[in-house]
Write a protein that holds these residues in place. Structure first.
Motif, mmCIF file in Angstrom:
data_model
loop_
_atom_site.group_PDB
_atom_site.id
_atom_site.type_symbol
_atom_site.label_atom_id
_atom_site.label_comp_id
_atom_site.label_asym_id
_atom_site.label_seq_id
_atom_site.Cartn_x
_atom_site.Cartn_y
_atom_site.Cartn_z
ATOM 1 N N GLU A 312 0.801 6.270 -1.659
ATOM 2 C CA GLU A 312 -0.317 6.243 -2.596
ATOM 3 C C GLU A 312 -0.685 4.793 -2.884
ATOM 4 O O GLU A 312 0.194 3.964 -3.141
ATOM 5 C CB GLU A 312 0.054 6.949 -3.908
ATOM 6 C CG GLU A 312 0.339 8.431 -3.731
ATOM 7 C CD GLU A 312 0.799 9.089 -5.017
ATOM 8 O OE1 GLU A 312 1.113 8.357 -5.968
ATOM 9 O OE2 GLU A 312 0.844 10.325 -5.072
ATOM 10 N N LEU A 313 -1.981 4.493 -2.847
ATOM 11 C CA LEU A 313 -2.468 3.151 -3.133
ATOM 12 C C LEU A 313 -3.213 3.160 -4.459
ATOM 13 O O LEU A 313 -4.104 3.985 -4.671
ATOM 14 C CB LEU A 313 -3.402 2.666 -2.027
ATOM 15 C CG LEU A 313 -3.972 1.254 -2.238
ATOM 16 C CD1 LEU A 313 -2.873 0.208 -2.139
ATOM 17 C CD2 LEU A 313 -5.079 0.961 -1.237
ATOM 18 N N SER A 314 -2.839 2.228 -5.350
ATOM 19 C CA SER A 314 -3.476 2.122 -6.655
ATOM 20 C C SER A 314 -4.131 0.755 -6.810
ATOM 21 O O SER A 314 -3.614 -0.253 -6.313
ATOM 22 C CB SER A 314 -2.447 2.321 -7.776
ATOM 23 O OG SER A 314 -1.889 3.614 -7.718
ATOM 24 N N ASP A 315 -5.259 0.753 -7.494
ATOM 25 C CA ASP A 315 -5.975 -0.475 -7.835
ATOM 26 C C ASP A 315 -5.737 -0.738 -9.319
ATOM 27 O O ASP A 315 -6.261 -0.025 -10.185
ATOM 28 C CB ASP A 315 -7.470 -0.301 -7.553
ATOM 29 C CG ASP A 315 -8.280 -1.569 -7.815
ATOM 30 O OD1 ASP A 315 -7.837 -2.393 -8.634
ATOM 31 O OD2 ASP A 315 -9.357 -1.723 -7.205
ATOM 32 N N ALA A 316 -4.924 -1.744 -9.636
ATOM 33 C CA ALA A 316 -4.541 -1.998 -11.023
ATOM 34 C C ALA A 316 -5.710 -2.507 -11.858
ATOM 35 O O ALA A 316 -5.758 -2.255 -13.068
ATOM 36 C CB ALA A 316 -3.389 -3.005 -11.069
ATOM 37 N N ILE A 317 -6.635 -3.223 -11.237
ATOM 38 C CA ILE A 317 -7.778 -3.767 -11.986
ATOM 39 C C ILE A 317 -8.693 -2.640 -12.453
ATOM 40 O O ILE A 317 -9.214 -2.656 -13.560
ATOM 41 C CB ILE A 317 -8.562 -4.775 -11.130
ATOM 42 C CG1 ILE A 317 -7.647 -5.906 -10.652
ATOM 43 C CG2 ILE A 317 -9.744 -5.338 -11.916
ATOM 44 C CD1 ILE A 317 -7.012 -6.710 -11.747
ATOM 45 N N ILE A 325 -1.734 9.513 1.170
ATOM 46 C CA ILE A 325 -1.535 9.987 2.539
ATOM 47 C C ILE A 325 -0.254 10.798 2.565
ATOM 48 O O ILE A 325 0.741 10.433 1.940
ATOM 49 C CB ILE A 325 -1.404 8.799 3.524
ATOM 50 C CG1 ILE A 325 -2.735 8.036 3.629
ATOM 51 C CG2 ILE A 325 -0.962 9.264 4.905
ATOM 52 C CD1 ILE A 325 -2.637 6.772 4.460
ATOM 53 N N LYS A 326 -0.275 11.916 3.293
ATOM 54 C CA LYS A 326 0.941 12.701 3.503
ATOM 55 C C LYS A 326 1.036 13.012 4.986
ATOM 56 O O LYS A 326 0.124 13.591 5.557
ATOM 57 C CB LYS A 326 0.922 13.991 2.678
ATOM 58 C CG LYS A 326 2.160 14.848 2.878
ATOM 59 C CD LYS A 326 2.220 15.993 1.877
ATOM 60 C CE LYS A 326 1.128 17.000 2.092
ATOM 61 N NZ LYS A 326 1.234 18.154 1.172
ATOM 62 N N GLU A 327 2.130 12.606 5.594
ATOM 63 C CA GLU A 327 2.305 12.792 7.035
ATOM 64 C C GLU A 327 3.665 13.416 7.325
ATOM 65 O O GLU A 327 4.683 12.986 6.780
ATOM 66 C CB GLU A 327 2.227 11.446 7.774
ATOM 67 C CG GLU A 327 0.848 10.814 7.784
ATOM 68 C CD GLU A 327 -0.061 11.422 8.838
ATOM 69 O OE1 GLU A 327 0.422 12.236 9.652
ATOM 70 O OE2 GLU A 327 -1.264 11.099 8.837
ATOM 71 N N VAL A 337 3.276 6.648 11.813
ATOM 72 C CA VAL A 337 2.989 6.921 10.406
ATOM 73 C C VAL A 337 2.860 5.618 9.625
ATOM 74 O O VAL A 337 1.904 5.417 8.873
ATOM 75 C CB VAL A 337 4.091 7.810 9.788
ATOM 76 C CG1 VAL A 337 3.852 7.996 8.297
ATOM 77 C CG2 VAL A 337 4.130 9.162 10.478
ATOM 78 N N GLN A 338 3.816 4.705 9.786
ATOM 79 C CA GLN A 338 3.767 3.468 9.012
ATOM 80 C C GLN A 338 2.571 2.618 9.429
ATOM 81 O O GLN A 338 1.946 1.952 8.594
ATOM 82 C CB GLN A 338 5.068 2.689 9.155
ATOM 83 C CG GLN A 338 5.315 2.119 10.539
ATOM 84 C CD GLN A 338 6.746 1.665 10.732
ATOM 85 O OE1 GLN A 338 7.667 2.202 10.140
ATOM 86 N NE2 GLN A 338 6.934 0.677 11.576
ATOM 87 N N ASP A 339 2.204 2.638 10.701
ATOM 88 C CA ASP A 339 1.028 1.889 11.135
ATOM 89 C C ASP A 339 -0.258 2.492 10.567
ATOM 90 O O ASP A 339 -1.197 1.774 10.228
ATOM 91 C CB ASP A 339 0.957 1.842 12.660
ATOM 92 C CG ASP A 339 1.748 0.679 13.238
ATOM 93 O OD1 ASP A 339 2.326 -0.085 12.440
ATOM 94 O OD2 ASP A 339 1.790 0.534 14.465
ATOM 95 N N ARG A 340 -0.282 3.825 10.470
ATOM 96 C CA ARG A 340 -1.474 4.464 9.889
ATOM 97 C C ARG A 340 -1.628 4.051 8.424
ATOM 98 O O ARG A 340 -2.733 3.786 7.952
ATOM 99 C CB ARG A 340 -1.356 5.978 9.995
ATOM 100 C CG ARG A 340 -2.553 6.680 9.367
ATOM 101 C CD ARG A 340 -2.642 8.149 9.727
ATOM 102 N NE ARG A 340 -3.781 8.724 9.047
ATOM 103 C CZ ARG A 340 -3.691 9.577 8.018
ATOM 104 N NH1 ARG A 340 -2.517 9.957 7.595
ATOM 105 N NH2 ARG A 340 -4.767 10.055 7.444
ATOM 106 N N ILE A 341 -0.512 3.971 7.697
ATOM 107 C CA ILE A 341 -0.571 3.534 6.303
ATOM 108 C C ILE A 341 -1.072 2.096 6.234
ATOM 109 O O ILE A 341 -1.956 1.768 5.432
ATOM 110 C CB ILE A 341 0.807 3.673 5.635
ATOM 111 C CG1 ILE A 341 1.196 5.149 5.534
ATOM 112 C CG2 ILE A 341 0.799 3.030 4.248
ATOM 113 C CD1 ILE A 341 2.633 5.377 5.102
#
Length: 628
Positions: A312-317, A325-327, A337-341
């Motif tokens: 999960e990516l969060s924008d703190a600002i 993403i769920k793989e 998988v890690q490259d896709r992230i």
């Protein structure tokens, strides 16, 4: 290959990663309660068989569509009752998709289009809801009294033909809008009504509350950089499989190493990132601590050879979660998988990766994910800097190299061992050990060039007084790994020691910014460079920070006191300088200039005009050149 026609039910927990992040113990406890009180008893009642499970999801086979649908409706109703006593944010809800189709059996597992369709229908279902295919509808419509909401023909990923889908409406449940449906505007009055609805929805969208309290840049502990900045938190290990912990660490490190190769991006280094391991922290807290805009978190669940990775990516600002993403994968495909992230992160932050694919990650260098995990295990032992850790690292890395002799990672890692033998006092002849390190690093670079080996070359050459070679190696390391904390910190030390003070400070400070929980050796290397550049207040601030911390490196506090005395003396604050010298002499009555300069490793450097200035200032505040 055994094919069969069967009924497949796919289910998973809605927003599982977010729930786990907020209350891991509570969520896992309620999940176990649901399994014991709802899922297993209903499976027994309706003849279901679990074909696969991975943390928050189940794939279940039933003898008939009728039994599968009865299981789904009763299960959702029972879970709803259990949720009634809980706060909204603590409730666990499930999505369910059901399909009758052709599958392939591999052992107890089921594969094929029949399974894929059930999974896609599950993803379409609302929280607490059930979506079925037409094949299920045809089987149950004359046997069960159902309210079915026709969702129409749906395009389903990786399925050639559209799938007709139906929402099962339970009492009190709202009908979902058919995915992709567009209203037909027949009259001006209807057009006006639709526009009014759109404007209302739009205003609600822009007035919606953020996912968490946004972080104001001015409240951050470190200055928010102008370029994109991110902290990748250690992925959480779910379940009881201990081997999954190394997979979590491997994915985390590989994503960090990939991102750090981008020259126009600030990526918090692995040492700082891993201080958060095992801690439940909010994106806002991490962003405030580290001065970054974006925070990536995730989890790994291992079941046999299958692995489920979420991120999960969060924008703190903005105070928002941007995407998740769920793989599902197996160990061999974790690299994908890690490259896709990582690629999703680059797209989100609009950062271009300007290095070749072959240079991207530890995994790419090691050859496979399992080998990269052994790299990390060996480094954990190596970083203890004691004989036992040295022997363990040597065992792991030697085995790694023998298993995969064509990978450059083996000779590179083995090249650090002779250097460490010198550092921890195990070497009979340092010159011989350094030559062996040079040989192994040259072998690694002959197989493939990347930044890290040049940091070891820079250390060896600066330690042996070959400053031109050290400067060249440090510059190359930084060029190849511009976002690497080690490349900048170690390269900066070598640049300063070889006479390039300005660039040395620039890259040591950059290494410190990339690794806010910086290596304990780094301030001691930075003090003399800042002193030579006249930045006395910066030295005073840094030394006080170090003296306020519990440091494992026994040299750290003595170096800080030496830096503080020198900074006060050079600044002309003789009163403070003499007071510190007096305190130091209480512990070491024979304190002399050599004791102080030795802490800065100045003896190994070519004499520079600043050295005499420093020695004179120390004498002024009561530190003699020689023992009286």
């Amino acid at each position: 290959m055994k094919r069969q026609l069967t009924t497949i039910l796919a289910a998973d927990i809605v927003n599982f990663s977010r729930l786990i992040g907020a209350d891991e113990e509570g969520v896992l406890s309620r999940r176990r309660q649901h399994q014991a009180e709802v899922i297993l008893p209903l499976l027994n009642d309706h003849g279901g068989r679990v074909a696969n499970t991975a943390g928050d999801s189940w794939l279940i086979e039933f003898p008939s569509a009728v039994e599968a649908l009865r299981f789904a409706i009763q299960g959702q109703t029972k879970v709803e009752a259990l949720n009634a006593e809980l706060e909204e944010q603590a409730r666990i809800r499930y999505r369910i998709g059901i399909n009758v189709g052709d599958v392939v059996a591999e052992g107890d597992d089921l594969l094929g289009d029949g399974v894929n369709i059930a999974a896609r229908l599950e993803a379409l279902a609302p929280a607490g809801g059930v979506v079925i295919s037409r094949s299920v509808r045809d089987q149950v419509r004359d046997r069960l009294d159902l309210d079915l909401h026709d969702l129409g023909e749906l395009e389903v990923k990786n399925i050639a033909r559209p799938v007709r889908a139906f929402q099962v409406i339970r009492d009190g449940e709202e009908r979902m809008a058919p995915p992709g449906a567009r209203p037909r505007l027949r009259t001006p009055v209807m057009l006006a009504a639709v526009l009014a609805v759109i404007l209302t929805i739009g205003s609600l969208y822009w007035m919606r509350q953020p996912d968490f309290d946004p972080v104001a840049p001015e409240t951050m502990a470190l200055t928010l950089p102008d370029r994109p900045s991110i902290a990748v938190l250690p992925f959480t290990t779910l379940g009881d499989d201990a081997s999954a912990d190394w997979i979590s660490d491997g994915i985390t490190e590989n994503i960090i190493s990939t991102l750090s190769l981008a020259p126009d991006m600030l990526v918090i280094g692995r040492a700082t990132a891993f201080t958060y391991k095992g801690r439940l922290v909010e994106p806002a807290e991490v962003a405030t601590d580290l001065g970054v805009r974006y925070v990536l978190s995730g989890s790994v669940l291992k079941s046999g050879e299958k692995v489920r990775v979420t991120a999960e990516l969060s924008d703190a600002i903005k105070g928002e979660q941007l995407w998740s993403i769920k793989e599902d994968s197996d160990n061999k495909n974790i690299l994908y998988v890690q490259d896709r992230i990582a690629e999703s992160l680059f797209l989100e932050m609009q950062v271009s990766l300007t290095v070749g694919e072959s240079n991207r990650t530890i995994t790419a260098l090691a050859g496979d994910f399992q080998t990269s995990v052994r790299v990390i295990q060996g480094r954990d032992a190596f970083q203890r800097f004691d004989p036992a850790g040295h022997r363990e690292a040597e065992r792991i890395w030697t085995e790694l190299h023998e298993t995969n002799p064509h990978s450059p990672i083996g000779p590179y890692l083995l090249g650090w061992l002779p250097w460490q033998r010198v550092i921890i006092g195990l070497a009979d002849d340092p010159a011989v050990e350094f030559d062996e390190s040079r040989r192994l690093v040259a072998k690694a670079l002959s197989m493939q060039e990347w930044g890290d080996p040049y940091t070891l070359i820079a250390l060896i050459e600066s330690a042996t007084g070959n400053y031109d070679e050290a400067n060249t190696a440090a510059t190359r390391a930084i060029k190849l790994s511009p976002g690497g904390a080690d490349a900048n910190a170690i390269g900066g030390v070598a640049l300063f020691q070889s006479g390039d003070t300005k660039r040395g400070i620039e890259h040591m400070l950059k290494g410190m910014r990339l690794e806010p929980d910086y290596p304990e050796w780094l301030p001691g290397a930075l003090y003399p460079a800042l002193l030579e550049d006249g930045k006395y207040d910066d030295v005073i601030s840094l030394t006080k920070s170090v003296l306020g911390r519990d440091m494992r490196d026994a040299r750290a506090h003595p170096q800080a006191y030496a830096g503080l005395v020198a900074a006060y003396a050079l600044k002309g604050d003789l009163e403070n300088a003499r007071q510190i010298v007096s305190n130091l002499k209480t512990e070491n009555p024979n304190l002399n200039v050599a004791d102080v300069t030795r802490l800065f490793s100045l003896q190994s450097q070519s004499p520079r005009p600043f050295h005499e200035v420093l020695i004179n200032s120390l004498e002024t505040v009561g530190v003699p050149r020689a023992v009286d």
